[in-house]
Design an enzyme around this catalytic site. Structure first.
Site, PDB file in Angstrom:
ATOM      1  N   SER A 187       0.838  -1.197   0.000  1.00 48.76           N
ATOM      2  CA  SER A 187       0.000   0.000   0.000  1.00 48.76           C
ATOM      3  C   SER A 187       0.872   1.246   0.000  1.00 48.76           C
ATOM      4  O   SER A 187       1.924   1.282   0.650  1.00 48.76           O
ATOM      5  CB  SER A 187      -0.903   0.017   1.241  1.00 48.76           C
ATOM      6  OG  SER A 187      -1.576   1.258   1.359  1.00 48.76           O
ATOM      7  N   TYR A 242      -2.478  -0.431  10.371  1.00 50.26           N
ATOM      8  CA  TYR A 242      -2.635  -0.836   8.971  1.00 50.26           C
ATOM      9  C   TYR A 242      -1.372  -0.504   8.182  1.00 50.26           C
ATOM     10  O   TYR A 242      -0.835  -1.350   7.452  1.00 50.26           O
ATOM     11  CB  TYR A 242      -3.843  -0.145   8.357  1.00 50.26           C
ATOM     12  CG  TYR A 242      -3.947  -0.332   6.859  1.00 50.26           C
ATOM     13  CD1 TYR A 242      -4.388  -1.542   6.321  1.00 50.26           C
ATOM     14  CD2 TYR A 242      -3.591   0.687   5.975  1.00 50.26           C
ATOM     15  CE1 TYR A 242      -4.472  -1.730   4.945  1.00 50.26           C
ATOM     16  CE2 TYR A 242      -3.671   0.503   4.597  1.00 50.26           C
ATOM     17  CZ  TYR A 242      -4.116  -0.701   4.093  1.00 50.26           C
ATOM     18  OH  TYR A 242      -4.187  -0.881   2.729  1.00 50.26           O
TER      19      TYR A 242
END
Length: 329
Positions: free
Chosen positions: A204, A219
């Site tokens: 990501s 995250y």
């Protein structure tokens, strides 16, 4: 011919002029010229890689592909695209009904594709040994050539770390970190045995492109693990014929992005899952880390020119606004 002669004379005059300048000016000119040349080469390389490099024939790696998180968004798009490329599929997700539905949809479009499904919940506390055993049992005898580790979750909404319930962030760790690691552990021995395979781990931009990702700290940390894990395995197993890659998307229009980032539709910088995967499949088997969607690469390039403090404040302001909206403040 005349224009070539004029150009040669101009270059010669420029060099003669520089010869008369102080040494420090010559040094600055050399550094500037080398920097410009390097940047031009990087742009040319990016263009060739993004738009002209042919994709690899994925059936070379094996006749089956295993995809985690395969019932929605990017994972589902990967399943359809790889079926189109002639690969049989092992689909992994926690929802058995969704697995059956996606399998039916794929076989309606690609009747010759063989499909196996594995219903696994990576968020379980006791997932480690059972996941390894279930995946190993399900793929026994299958020529798994491509692994797409797509499974991933995040917070239900933007939160400061002290506001996140332990069960929520532990779920993020179990799914994002342990899920990817365990499935890789299960699939890798078969690839090593035949000395061929491709592993794609979905990272990501939250962990790589921006210096921080406030209000989604756990995250972002798990995705940083995915990046380093992938890079290390790339170095370890390249000589064994196994290509390991971390793909780094920014926002893609999926259910998760709609919920977390309030993205209502695709746009120039936010591709659909299908468009993203079309580009992503073409990058499999090449570099250790890549950003497949071309406008995401532009965003990464632009971000690199900004000071980290500016990016930090920008990300914090976005996270804070989302937190306030989620809490109705």
């Amino acid at each position: 011919m005349l224009s070539t002669c004029i150009l040669i004379k101009m270059l010669s005059a420029c060099i003669d002029h520089l010869k008369t300048q102080p040494f420090w000016i010559l040094c600055l000119f050399s550094v500037g010229f080398l920097s410009l040349s390097r940047n031009c080469m990087l742009v040319i390389k990016w263009g060739l890689t993004t738009f002209f490099r042919p994709p690899k024939k994925l059936t070379f790696y094996g006749s089956w592909a295993l995809i985690t998180g395969s019932t929605d968004g990017i994972g589902k798009a990967f399943a359809f695209d790889l079926a189109k490329k002639g690969l049989n599929l092992v689909l992994v997700s926690r929802n058995l009904e969704k697995l059956k539905q996606v399998s039916t949809e794929i076989q309606a479009g690609f009747p010759t594709t063989r499909i196996k499904t594995i219903a696994l919940d990576f968020s379980r506390d006791d997932a480690s040994s059972s996941v390894l055993q279930e995946v190993e049992k399900a793929i026994e005898g299958l020529d798994i050539g491509v692994l797409i580790n797509n499974v991933g979750v995040t917070y239900p909404g933007a939160r400061f770390f002290h506001e996140v319930d332990e069960e929520v962030w532990m779920n993020v760790v179990r799914v994002n970190l342990k899920g990817t690691t365990l499935v890789t552990k299960a699939v890798l021995p078969g690839m090593l045995k035949k000395k061929r395979g491709a592993i794609v781990n979905l990272g990501s931009g939250a962990a790589i492109i921006v210096p921080s990702h406030p209000l989604y700290a756990i995250y972002a940390a798990t995705k940083a693990y995915i990046d380093q894990f992938s890079r290390s395995l790339h170095v370890e197993y390249k000589g064994w014929g196994v290509d390991v890659q971390c793909q780094v998307p920014l926002y893609v229009w999926t259910k998760m992005a709609s919920r977390v980032a309030e993205i209502e539709k695709s746009s120039f910088f936010v591709p659909t899952a299908e468009d993203y995967v079309s580009a992503a499949v073409g990058r499999i088997g090449y570099e250790a880390r890549c950003t497949p969607w071309w406008t995401h690469s532009l965003q990464w390039s632009l971000a690199s020119f900004l000071p980290e403090a500016v990016l930090d404040r920008w990300r914090l302001s976005i996270g804070t606004r989302r937190r306030e909206i989620n809490q109705g403040l």
